[in-house]
Motif scaffolding. Sequence first.
Motif, mmCIF file in Angstrom:
data_model
loop_
_atom_site.group_PDB
_atom_site.id
_atom_site.type_symbol
_atom_site.label_atom_id
_atom_site.label_comp_id
_atom_site.label_asym_id
_atom_site.label_seq_id
_atom_site.Cartn_x
_atom_site.Cartn_y
_atom_site.Cartn_z
ATOM 1 N N GLN A 246 2.335 1.778 -3.440
ATOM 2 C CA GLN A 246 1.319 2.254 -4.376
ATOM 3 C C GLN A 246 0.981 3.717 -4.126
ATOM 4 O O GLN A 246 0.729 4.461 -5.068
ATOM 5 C CB GLN A 246 0.067 1.365 -4.284
ATOM 6 N N GLN A 247 0.990 4.143 -2.878
ATOM 7 C CA GLN A 247 0.739 5.548 -2.574
ATOM 8 C C GLN A 247 1.848 6.435 -3.119
ATOM 9 O O GLN A 247 1.614 7.583 -3.455
ATOM 10 C CB GLN A 247 0.604 5.750 -1.062
ATOM 11 N N LYS B 160 0.828 -1.203 0.000
ATOM 12 C CA LYS B 160 0.000 0.000 0.000
ATOM 13 C C LYS B 160 0.868 1.261 0.000
ATOM 14 O O LYS B 160 0.592 2.212 -0.722
ATOM 15 C CB LYS B 160 -0.930 -0.007 1.208
#
Length: 174
Positions: free
Chosen positions: A117-118, A114
């Motif tokens: 991806q951020q 995550k």
Amino acid sequence: MSLLLDKKELKKAAKELTLVKLTDVIETLNGVLAERQQEVELIAKLEQLAKAQGYTLEQLGYRQSSDVVVAERSDSDSAKRPVKPKFKTINKESQFFYVENGQLQLLRTHTMKKGLQQRGIQVVPLAKVDKKFTKDIDKLIADATAQAIENFNSKVTIWNEWAVANGGEILEKR
């Protein structure tokens, strides 16, 4: 204050900080530091006053209570049962990869996914890895396997020490 004690929360908060928020945090931390410094100075003054009256802080109960807490924690930690290690094989087909700074990297934990991806980094399964990086896959898997074996063996050592003392199952290293 508990935020500062939890590394994961601190890292998460650091990613969310802007320059304005960062200056506020620095000001707050400087305020806390100033308070702690005042406490240290006050304790030093109390210590001098106690010595002048012929007492020690230990006699007044100041350090005895903190020593007792530390002793209780160390006793409970030494008798605590470690987690029994389990070796997890690394299946090449189920791994995820990402490209950072022009190099293929193996996704070590799914909690990283995550965050990557951020930051705009694409995480892909083995089947979707760009063909120019296919030669790097086996090396990354081999390195990860070697690290997993090393971690497992160190945990086995700790487990076996506990098992000998407490009559548990003795495990073999890989």
